[in-house]
Design an enzyme around this catalytic site. Structure first.
Site, PDB file in Angstrom:
ATOM      1  N   GLU A 182       0.854  -1.190   0.000  1.00  0.00           N
ATOM      2  CA  GLU A 182       0.000   0.000   0.000  1.00  0.00           C
ATOM      3  C   GLU A 182       0.892   1.244   0.000  1.00  0.00           C
ATOM      4  O   GLU A 182       1.996   1.227   0.550  1.00  0.00           O
ATOM      5  CB  GLU A 182      -0.878  -0.028   1.269  1.00  0.00           C
ATOM      6  CG  GLU A 182      -1.812   1.163   1.393  1.00  0.00           C
ATOM      7  CD  GLU A 182      -2.901   0.942   2.462  1.00  0.00           C
ATOM      8  OE1 GLU A 182      -2.952  -0.138   3.067  1.00  0.00           O
ATOM      9  OE2 GLU A 182      -3.700   1.876   2.660  1.00  0.00           O
ATOM     10  N   ASN A 185      -6.692   1.290   2.657  1.00  0.00           N
ATOM     11  CA  ASN A 185      -7.447   2.505   2.953  1.00  0.00           C
ATOM     12  C   ASN A 185      -6.998   3.686   2.094  1.00  0.00           C
ATOM     13  O   ASN A 185      -7.804   4.554   1.753  1.00  0.00           O
ATOM     14  CB  ASN A 185      -7.301   2.863   4.438  1.00  0.00           C
ATOM     15  CG  ASN A 185      -7.877   1.789   5.344  1.00  0.00           C
ATOM     16  OD1 ASN A 185      -8.715   0.992   4.922  1.00  0.00           O
ATOM     17  ND2 ASN A 185      -7.430   1.741   6.585  1.00  0.00           N
ATOM     18  N   ASN A 231     -12.069  -0.805  -1.480  1.00  0.00           N
ATOM     19  CA  ASN A 231     -11.450  -1.420  -0.301  1.00  0.00           C
ATOM     20  C   ASN A 231     -12.307  -1.185   0.931  1.00  0.00           C
ATOM     21  O   ASN A 231     -12.693  -0.045   1.223  1.00  0.00           O
ATOM     22  CB  ASN A 231     -10.064  -0.804  -0.066  1.00  0.00           C
ATOM     23  CG  ASN A 231      -9.385  -1.355   1.176  1.00  0.00           C
ATOM     24  OD1 ASN A 231      -8.964  -2.514   1.189  1.00  0.00           O
ATOM     25  ND2 ASN A 231      -9.278  -0.543   2.229  1.00  0.00           N
ATOM     26  N   GLU A 232     -12.624  -2.255   1.639  1.00  0.00           N
ATOM     27  CA  GLU A 232     -13.303  -2.197   2.957  1.00  0.00           C
ATOM     28  C   GLU A 232     -14.383  -1.111   3.005  1.00  0.00           C
ATOM     29  O   GLU A 232     -14.384  -0.232   3.883  1.00  0.00           O
ATOM     30  CB  GLU A 232     -12.260  -1.969   4.064  1.00  0.00           C
ATOM     31  CG  GLU A 232     -11.288  -3.120   4.185  1.00  0.00           C
ATOM     32  CD  GLU A 232     -10.365  -3.070   5.395  1.00  0.00           C
ATOM     33  OE1 GLU A 232     -10.294  -2.029   6.064  1.00  0.00           O
ATOM     34  OE2 GLU A 232      -9.707  -4.096   5.654  1.00  0.00           O
ATOM     35  N   GLU A 290      -6.417  -9.605   2.501  1.00  0.00           N
ATOM     36  CA  GLU A 290      -5.625  -9.048   3.609  1.00  0.00           C
ATOM     37  C   GLU A 290      -5.706 -10.021   4.769  1.00  0.00           C
ATOM     38  O   GLU A 290      -6.801 -10.276   5.284  1.00  0.00           O
ATOM     39  CB  GLU A 290      -6.139  -7.669   4.051  1.00  0.00           C
ATOM     40  CG  GLU A 290      -5.823  -6.561   3.084  1.00  0.00           C
ATOM     41  CD  GLU A 290      -6.161  -5.171   3.617  1.00  0.00           C
ATOM     42  OE1 GLU A 290      -5.997  -4.923   4.829  1.00  0.00           O
ATOM     43  OE2 GLU A 290      -6.595  -4.346   2.798  1.00  0.00           O
ATOM     44  N   GLN A 326       1.273  -6.874   5.047  1.00  0.00           N
ATOM     45  CA  GLN A 326       1.687  -6.472   3.706  1.00  0.00           C
ATOM     46  C   GLN A 326       3.052  -7.092   3.422  1.00  0.00           C
ATOM     47  O   GLN A 326       3.405  -8.057   4.091  1.00  0.00           O
ATOM     48  CB  GLN A 326       1.680  -4.966   3.611  1.00  0.00           C
ATOM     49  CG  GLN A 326       0.276  -4.380   3.878  1.00  0.00           C
ATOM     50  CD  GLN A 326       0.144  -2.899   3.565  1.00  0.00           C
ATOM     51  OE1 GLN A 326       0.980  -2.268   2.971  1.00  0.00           O
ATOM     52  NE2 GLN A 326      -0.977  -2.318   4.014  1.00  0.00           N
TER      53      GLN A 326
HETATM   54  O1  AHR Z   1      -3.196  -3.248   5.740  1.00  0.00           O
HETATM   55  C1  AHR Z   1      -3.456  -2.131   6.539  1.00  0.00           C
HETATM   56  C2  AHR Z   1      -4.899  -1.667   6.421  1.00  0.00           C
HETATM   57  O2  AHR Z   1      -5.750  -2.629   6.942  1.00  0.00           O
HETATM   58  C3  AHR Z   1      -5.416  -1.472   5.010  1.00  0.00           C
HETATM   59  O3  AHR Z   1      -5.122  -0.215   4.520  1.00  0.00           O
HETATM   60  C4  AHR Z   1      -6.894  -1.640   5.175  1.00  0.00           C
HETATM   61  O4  AHR Z   1      -7.511  -2.145   4.033  1.00  0.00           O
HETATM   62  C5  AHR Z   1      -7.045  -2.538   6.379  1.00  0.00           C
HETATM   63  O5  AHR Z   1      -7.914  -2.016   7.307  1.00  0.00           O
END
Ligand code: AHR
Length: 514
Positions: free
Chosen positions: A39, A84, A184-185, A304, A364
Site C-alpha cells: 500500500e 485505505n 477497499n473495505e 488481507e 503487507q
Molecule cells: O493493511 C493495513 C490496512 O488494513 C489497510 O489499509 C486496510 O484495508 C485494512 O484495514
C-alpha cells in the site's frame, strides 16, 4: 480424542496420527494463494521498495536487496495501491512526468502523498521482482468513470485517449493487469467514502460491468465486509452480492489477529476463526447463487490477512505528532516467534480451503506489517517470513485433505482445538509436503503418518521453526534469532513414518516418492 491442556508443564510425548491418501483431493492450489500486498503507506513504498539515492538501489530507485528477498518468496501477485489509501487516491495523479505530479493529503493515514511512485513505477517493479500486479480502483471518492478509464489506460493496446497517454508516458505495451479490486473495505466507518451495502453493491456491479466491457479478459474482486467481527458482516455480503453477483468473480475477506491478552493457547487457535470465516462466506456466496438459480460459483479472495497489533499505540502517537509527514514508520509491527506460529496455522487453513480461496494476500510485504524490513543499511526477514517462504515454495500443487487424530484442548474462545494442525500438498513433480503446527506449549508430539495409497515414500527433509523464547524477534542487529533449521534426513523408503514435532513448532516435512 483425548483432551489436553496445551499449557501442561509435564513434557511427556503426546501422540497424533495423520492419514493421507492421494484420492483425498481438496483442489489444485491456485498459485495466487501466496500473494501479498503493498500500500502507499508508511515506508512500504518510500524507503521500502523505492529508495532513490540509496547505494542498494538501482537506476529506477528500486532497492535491489529488497527485490532479492521478494524473489525468494516467489510472490505470485501483489495487491496495490491500497488499502485505505485507495479510497482517496486519484490514479491520474501518479502518472506522467514526476515533476508535474501533485502532492496530496492522504486522509487515510494523515500523511502527504507525493505521487512520485505510481502505476508505471509499480509495474516496472513487479517485473523486476518476478511478480504481477493486482490493481485496485477507488470506489470511495470516485466511481465507474475512473474505473473504466484506468482499465483503458492499463490494458487497451492504443488508439484511444487513455491508452495513447500510457504510451506517451513510456509504456508502449499494455500492462495487461488481469485482476482488479473494486474498492477497499467499503463498509468501514474509517473508509474515505464509506458506503451502505446497497450503495456499494450498485457501484461494484456497474464498475465491474463497464471495466469488463473495456477488457473482457479481466477478473474483479468485490469487497466483502472489512472483518468477520464487523456488525455489518453477513448482511453486507448478502445485500451487496445480490446486486453484483453475476458481474464479479471473487468476494474479498480481510482479517488481522492479535494477542493483546498475552493468551498463547488462544492466540495459536485463531486459525480456527479463519476457517469459520471462510466457510461462512462460502455459505453466503452459495446461498446468493442458489437464490439466483445461478450456475456460477463465486470464489474467495482473502486479500488481507496477518497479525497486526504490536504497533498500534505507537502509530497513534506518531500520527498525532507527525500529521502530514511523509514516509513515516507506520504499522511497523515487530513480529515474534508466536506470530510466526500463527502465520503457519493460517497458511495451513488457507491451503485446506483451496477449493474456494483462490487468492490470498499476506498484508503487507515490506516494512508495513510485513515479513521484510528495511533500514538505509539493508533489509532483514521478520519471523513470519519463514512460514510464508515455506508455503510459497513447497505449497504448490494439489491440496490433499489430511485426516488428523490429535489430542485437543480448549482455550478462552475455542473448543476442540487440535494440538497438531496440518495440510498436505502433492506437487507436480510428485513430491509430497506436509506442513504441521504443534501448538503444545511443553509437549513434543509424535506424529504417525499413514500415507496409504502413496506406498513407499522417503522423508528427504524436515524443516523446523522453533525458538525457546516465544517472544523472540529478528532485528536489524540480530536478524537470525528466529530462523528455521533443516534436518536432511533421507530415510529409507517406508510406508509409515513417525516424526517428532517439538513443542511449539512449525514443521515442513518433505517426502519423495522416488
Ligand atoms: O493493511 C493495513 C490496512 O488494513 C489497510 O489499509 C486496510 O484495508 C485494512 O484495514
Amino acid at each position: 480424542m483425548n483432551k489436553h491442556d496445551s499449557t501442561a508443564t509435564d513434557p511427556t510425548l503426546q501422540k497424533a496420527r495423520l492419514i493421507l491418501d492421494k484420492d483425498y483431493v481438496i483442489s489444485r492450489i491456485d498459485d495466487r494463494l501466496y500473494g501479498s500486498f503493498i500500500e502507499q503507506l508508511g515506508r512500504a513504498v518510500y524507503g521500502g521498495i523505492y529508495d532513490p539515492g540509496n547505494p542498494r538501489s538501482d537506476k529506477n530507485g528500486f532497492r535491489r536487496d529488497v527485490i532479492d528477498m521478494v524473489k525468494k518468496l516467489n510472490v505470485p501477485l501483489v495487491r496495490y495501491p491500497g488499502g485505505n489509501f485507495l479510497s482517496g487516491f486519484n490514479w491520474e495523479d501518479a502518472i506522467g512526468p514526476k515533476e508535474n505530479r501533485p502532492k496530496r493529503l492522504d486522509l487515510a493515514w494523515f500523511t502527504t502523498e507525493t505521487n512520485e511512485f505510481g502505476m508505471h513505477e509499480f509495474f516496472d517493479w513487479t517485473r523486476e521482482a518476478g511478480t504481477s500486479m493486482m490493481y485496485a480502483v477507488n470506489l470511495g471518492t470516485r466511481g465507474l468513470d475512473e474505473a473504466r478509464n484506468v482499465v483503458e489506460y492499463a490494458n487497451h493496446p492504443g488508439g484511444t485517449y487513455w491508452s495513447d497517454l500510457r504510451r506517451k508516458n513510456g509504456a508502449e505495451q499494455p500492462f495487461g493487469i488481469k485482476l482488479w479490486c473494486l474498492g477497499n473495505e467499503m463498509d468501514g466507518p474509517w473508509q474515505i467514502g464509506q458506503k451502505t451495502a446497497y450503495e456499494y453493491g450498485r457501484a461494484a456491479n456497474e464498475s465491474a460491468k463497464v471495466m469488463k466491457w473495456v477488457d473482457p479478459t479481466i477478473e474483479v474482486v468485490a469487497c466483502g465486509s472489512s472483518a468477520y467481527d464487523m456488525p455489518t458482516f453477513g448482511s453486507w455480503e448478502m445485500e451487496m452480492l445480490d446486486l453484483c453477483y453475476e458481474n464479479v468473480d471473487y468476494v474479498s475477506l480481510h482479517r488481522y489477529y492479535q494477542n493483546k491478552e498475552n493468551d498463547l493457547p488462544n492466540f495459536l487457535a485463531k486459525s480456527v476463526d479463519m476457517d469459520a470465516f471462510i466457510k461462512t462466506v462460502v455459505s453466503i456466496c452459495d446461498a446468493i447463487g442458489g437464490k439466483k438459480h445461478s450456475k456460477k460459483k463465486l470464489n474467495l479472495s482473502f486479500d488481507e490477512w496477518n497479525v497486526w497489533y504490536h504497533s498500534n499505540e505507537r502509530d497513534a502517537e506518531l500520527k498525532s505528532g507527525s500529521r502530514w509527514g511523509r514516509s513515516l514508520p507506520l504499522l511497523e509491527d515487530v513480529y515474534n516467534f508466536e506470530d510466526a506460529l500463527l502465520i503457519g496455522g493460517l497458511l495451513i487453513t488457507l491451503m485446506r480451503n483451496a477449493d474456494r480461496v483462490k487468492i490470498a494476500c499476506l498484508a503487507q510485504l515490506v516494512n508495513v506489517i510485513a515479513p521484510i524490513m528495511t533500514s538505509v543499511n539493508g533489509c532483514w526477514a521478520q519471523t513470519i517470513y519463514w512460514p510464508y517462504l515455506h508455503a510459497s515454495t513447497y505449497g504448490r500443487g494439489i491440496s490433499l485433505q489430511p485426516v488428523i487424530k490429535s489430542p485437543e484442548y480448549s482455550s478462552t474462545d475455542f473448543d476442540d482445538v487440535p494440538l497438531v494442525d496440518a495440510s498436505a500438498v502433492l506437487a507436480d513433480d510428485e513430491s509430497l509436503t506436509i506442513f504441521a503446527l504443534n501448538r503444545s506449549i511443553k509437549n513434543p508430539v509424535e506424529l504417525s503418518l499413514d500415507l496409504r495409497s502413496f506406498g513407499k515414500v522417503r522423508l528427504m527433509e524436515h524443516i523446523i521453526l522453533h525458538h525457546d523464547d516465544i517472544k523472540a524477534v529478528n532485528t536489524e542487529t540480530a536478524p537470525d534469532t528466529v530462523v528455521p533449521s533443516s534436518k536432511k534426513v533421507n530415510t529409507a523408503e517406508t510406508e509409515k513414518s513417525v516424526i517428532e514435532l517439538p513443542a511449539l513448532s512449525w514443521n515442513v516435512l518433505r517426502f519423495s516418492q522416488k
